[in-house]
Design an enzyme around this catalytic site. Structure first.
Site, PDB file in Angstrom:
ATOM      1  CG  ASP A 238      -2.126   0.951   0.972  1.00 22.37           C
ATOM      2  OD1 ASP A 238      -2.065   1.765   0.026  1.00 22.37           O
ATOM      3  OD2 ASP A 238      -3.105   0.896   1.742  1.00 22.37           O
TER       4      ASP A 238
HETATM    5  C1  BGC Z   1      -4.908   3.344   0.000  1.00 19.06           C
HETATM    6  C2  BGC Z   1      -4.959   2.344  -1.152  1.00 19.06           C
HETATM    7  C3  BGC Z   1      -4.764   3.082  -2.452  1.00 19.06           C
HETATM    8  C4  BGC Z   1      -3.461   3.836  -2.397  1.00 19.06           C
HETATM    9  C5  BGC Z   1      -3.184   4.636  -3.662  1.00 19.06           C
HETATM   10  C6  BGC Z   1      -3.658   4.195  -0.045  1.00 19.06           C
HETATM   11  O1  BGC Z   1      -3.693   5.205   0.919  1.00 19.06           O
HETATM   12  O2  BGC Z   1      -4.965   2.644   1.233  1.00 19.06           O
HETATM   13  O3  BGC Z   1      -6.181   1.654  -1.156  1.00 19.06           O
HETATM   14  O4  BGC Z   1      -4.805   2.184  -3.530  1.00 19.06           O
HETATM   15  O5  BGC Z   1      -3.476   4.757  -1.321  1.00 19.06           O
HETATM   16  O6  BGC Z   1      -4.058   5.705  -3.763  1.00 19.06           O
END
Ligand code: BGC
Length: 831
Positions: A238
């Site tokens: 993530d």
């Molecule tokens: C989120 C993810 C997301 C990523 C990119 C993170 O903060 O938890 O679900 O895909 O950001 O935006």
């Protein structure tokens, strides 16, 4: 540990050979370069081996692309809760194909979806983005969505692996749970998706599980996910979730995102050279990245998983967004056939969301559509005579000032790097700056413009963001100071930033200059995230709360039907924060009570992604949930209210009557630890043991016709193969008759009840479901199957799944509580 257990199928042989060849040509630094973002959304190309730039994009409710602005619009489909409420895997697959089509249109190769964490508690901030409190429903919808995206030759990353079910301290929280709970609930959807749909990617979550960070958790990543389930795709962190070079590499993390600053790159090269990470481990990581690139057609000489001539037929995105919305709306209550409405009914439409539809949840799932059909637009387009009243404004923060502004981007010396026009007072540049300005050069951004006040009186202006700001209105400096980020979540700078509000007396029609200067915080997490996000908010003089409610009551009194649209706001339902409580924000409950007193034909439409309390539900004629309905919200609502279509949804999660009755409410870690003490007892599994009745059970939802359950037949499959936990263990046929006066669709749910002798098991769980359609008076057979896994539990001592023999009740019904038919099924111990 051997992390590549699955034999390569013949059809994949050429691709694997090309991957092998490409890998063998790479030096250590070149291999390592594949493992981290080149920027916010992409992995770097490598011309030497014919490797293209690989682009990833959020997210489950549409494909945003590389921009986080309305400049690059997308089809906005309903929230994942809505998709799950359709209980329709074929529809989910079509949605997946649409996401692939959108990804291709935007040059993205990986869609960062679906979100398959569970509705452990309705307080979870990303509840709207997950499917259900039930792992079977979550896994089935998730697998169908993944299959659909991959039909279109685009990869997915089911996320967030694993136990990322709430947002409080999400970067650090250590979720503690026992193996059985982990296996039977939280890993279950991931396992189903991996085994059934074979996703080409997966996203590791921010949190820890039993003390080990998920980007570093070799036991779950290399052991369970790869060796046991046979996952051969990439595991991507993530965003900013990779924190330790060696532990991530050994923990099976293939890609650290975003870049270019990550714990991989030169740090990983050094770690290999110093013997802290074996080079074959890096080869494993790089091989999987090359395989992903090959699958999506980015590696020369490797056949893409889906050749161009086998791509699915084009999909009309607006039509599908509307269809999913209609199919997802859940009719909870409909007294005296209040719905559908007559087209000739004079309607008082009330509520902020009627004109500012909340079409999607906040955070990374957000996309910007080319158009939004609001409920008011939709009803008017359908020819309904509508009067509108705001009634209550639940927004606490001020909306961005609604005039175009010029944005000036400057470096530290005050040199202008670029200028651009933003459509309103909100700036949200993530990963990319206007004019392709380099983030490292940007020191300040200033918005300027002219506002012509519509009304005289006290106008309010707000500055919202993180860093130094200078707000000026009509030549007066209202604020010149620093706003600081609360906590250490860099995403909080745009998900839940601090705000300051100032009042200024202005005269209608006299133009005033407004400006907001922003100096970026230095060397903060925010700067490292490649993020510039702030808002110049504005609110014109308005009536008092009491006046607004009075106006709505008057409008309701003068109409035949009052349709009140209530809902949550981005402030209370968004990624990055959990909900403080389950109440509707602002004066919305008062509003409904008062309108319902004035007009007995009050229909309440709930525009929220997650359960809210509805203390008025017994005193209104009808309650319809629309979730976050996507861009075609208003058309879908008009279709359902007027009965052109049935509300097809069923609850994917139990809705409580009182917050205190909810089985799990706590999301706050204590000393960094969040124990899942309730074990297996979440959602209806817990409610069916508790003293309290929920407001509406898992599976509940009414249509516009009636159904009789007339017969149930269950046939056990003698030797379900032990190898495939999703193979058929029993075939179920349910005969249902449409006893109403119009055609309809029914969602037939199959629950499996055990004899109650083992208190460690929930009384019953969902074991299968299907939807059928029938004309008025017709009888149809709803056929479904129960997978072997439904009869198994996790045996912690033996570290394996165990068939639980016994006499089960196979129950067919309309919700976890409304079970109409049951037959006994004897499951002997075998195979
Ligand atoms: C989120 C993810 C997301 C990523 C990119 C993170 O903060 O938890 O679900 O895909 O950001 O935006």
């Amino acid at each position: 540990m051997n992390t590549e257990p699955r034999p390569v199928a013949a059809a994949d042989r050429d691709r694997e050979a090309a991957v092998h060849k490409a890998l063998s040509q790479l030096s250590l630094p070149a291999k390592v370069a594949l493992l981290a973002g080149a920027d916010m959304w992409s992995l770097p190309a490598n011309e030497d081996i014919g490797l293209g730039r690989l682009v990833m994009s959020d997210g489950p409710a549409g494909v945003r692309g590389e921009q986080w602005t309305p400049d690059d619009p997308s089809i906005a489909i309903p929230s994942p809760t809505a998709l799950a409420a359709t209980w329709d895997v074929d529809l989910a697959r079509r949605v997946g194909r649409l996401l692939a089509q959108e990804a291709r249109r935007k040059g993205a190769h990986v869609v960062l979806a679906p979100t398959v964490n569970l509705h452990r508690t309705p307080r979870g901030g990303r509840h709207f983005e997950c499917y259900s409190e039930d792992p079977l429903l979550t896994g089935d919808i998730g697998a169908a969505l993944v299959a659909g995206v991959q039909d279109g030759g685009v990869a997915t990353t089911p996320k967030h692996f694993v136990a990322n079910d709430s947002e409080t301290d999400r970067f650090t929280v250590d979720v503690r749970l026992d193996d059985r709970t982990l296996r039977e609930l939280y890993l279950a959807p991931f396992e189903a998706i991996v085994r059934k749909a074979g996703p080409w990617g997966l996203m590791a979550s921010y949190n820890q599980v039993n003390g080990a960070g998920m980007t570093e958790n070799s036991t779950l990543n290399n052991g369970v996910l790869r060796a046991e389930w046979g996952f051969d795709g990439v595991l991507v962190s993530d965003w900013t979730g990779a924190r330790d070079t060696v532990r991530c590499a050994l923990g099976g993390l293939d890609i650290a995102m975003p870049g270019p600053v990550t714990v991989y790159g030169e740090h990983l090269v050094t770690a290999v050279r110093e013997g802290r990470v074996p080079e074959p481990t890096v080869d494993d990581l790089a091989r999987r990245v090359l395989r992903l690139a090959a699958r999506v057609g980015l590696l020369e000489g490797a056949p893409a998983a889906v050749p161009a001539d086998r791509l699915p037929a084009a999909i009309d995105g607006e039509a599908l967004a509307r269809e999913v919305a209609e199919r997802s709306f859940v009719l909870l209550r409909n007294e005296g056939g209040a719905l559908p409405l007559a087209r000739s009914a004079r309607v008082a439409l009330i509520g902020a969301a009627a004109v500012q539809a909340r079409i999607g949840g906040g955070g990374s799932a957000q996309v910007f559509p080319t158009r939004v059909i609001t409920p008011l637009d939709g009803l008017r387009a359908a020819g309904v005579e509508v009067t509108y009243a705001l009634g209550a404004d639940p927004l606490v923060h001020l909306a961005p000032v609604a005039v175009p502004l010029t944005a000036l981007l400057q470096d530290a010396a005050g040199e202008v790097l670029a200028t651009t026009v933003v459509p309103d007072g909100s700036v949200r540049w993530i990963g990319q700056l206007p004019g392709r300005v380099d983030f490292s050069e940007l020191a300040a951004a200033t918005l300027t413009g002219t506002l012509v006040p519509q009304g005289s009186g006290v106008h309010r202006f707000a500055v919202r963001g993180v860093g130094r700001f200078c707000l000026e209105v009509d030549g007066r400096v209202l604020f010149d100071d620093v706003l600081e980020l609360d906590g250490d979540d860099p995403a909080a700078a745009f998900l839940a930033p601090p705000e300051r509000v100032f009042a200024v007396e202005l005269a209608a029609g006299r133009a005033v200059e407004i400006s907001l200067g922003h100096t970026l915080p230095e060397a903060s997490g925010v700067a490292g995230f490649g993020l510039v996000s702030f808002t110049l908010g504005h609110a014109a003089p308005t009536r008092t709360e009491e006046q607004l409610i009075e106006e709505a009551v008057e409008a309701a009194r003068a109409a035949e039907v009052a349709v009140v649209i209530v809902g949550t706001t981005e402030e209370v339902e968004s990624e990055g924060v959990d909900r403080a409580d389950l109440a509707l924000p602002g004066r919305q409950d008062d509003l409904v009570h008062r309108v319902a007193e004035a007009n007995p034909n009050t229909v309440v439409v709930v525009n929220s992604g997650a359960p809210v309390l509805m203390p008025w539900r017994g005193s209104v004629a009808a309650v319809l949930l629309t979730w976050f309905p996507g861009q075609e919200a208003g058309h879908a609502l008009a279709d359902v209210l007027l009965g052109r279509t049935e509300p097809g949804g069923r609850l994917p999660t139990t809705w409580p009557a009182e917050a205190a009755d909810t089985p799990v409410l706590r999301v706050e870690p204590h000393d960094g630890v969040l124990p899942y003490d309730e074990g297996l007892f979440v959602g209806y599994r817990a409610w069916q043991r508790g003293a309290a009745e929920p407001a509406y059970w898992f599976g509940h939802g009414l249509g516009y016709t009636e159904w009789a359950y007339e017969g149930l037949e269950v046939r056990r499959v003698e030797d379900p193969t032990d190898e495939d936990p999703y193979g058929t263990a029993a075939e179920v046929t349910v005969w249902v008759r449409n006893t109403g006066e119009r055609p309809g669709r029914e969602t037939v749910q199959i629950y499996l009840a055990h004899d109650g002798a083992d208190p460690s098991r929930p009384d019953r769980h969902l074991a299968g479901f299907t939807t059928v359609e029938a004309a008025a008076g017709d009888r149809v057979a709803a056929r479904t199957r129960i997978p072997l896994r439904a009869f198994q539990t996790w045996d912690t001592a033996a570290e394996g799944w165990r068939l639980r023999p016994g006499v089960y009740g196979v129950e067919a019904g309309r919700s976890a509580a409304d079970r109409r038919l049951s037959v006994a099924l004897d499951v002997p111990l075998h195979g």
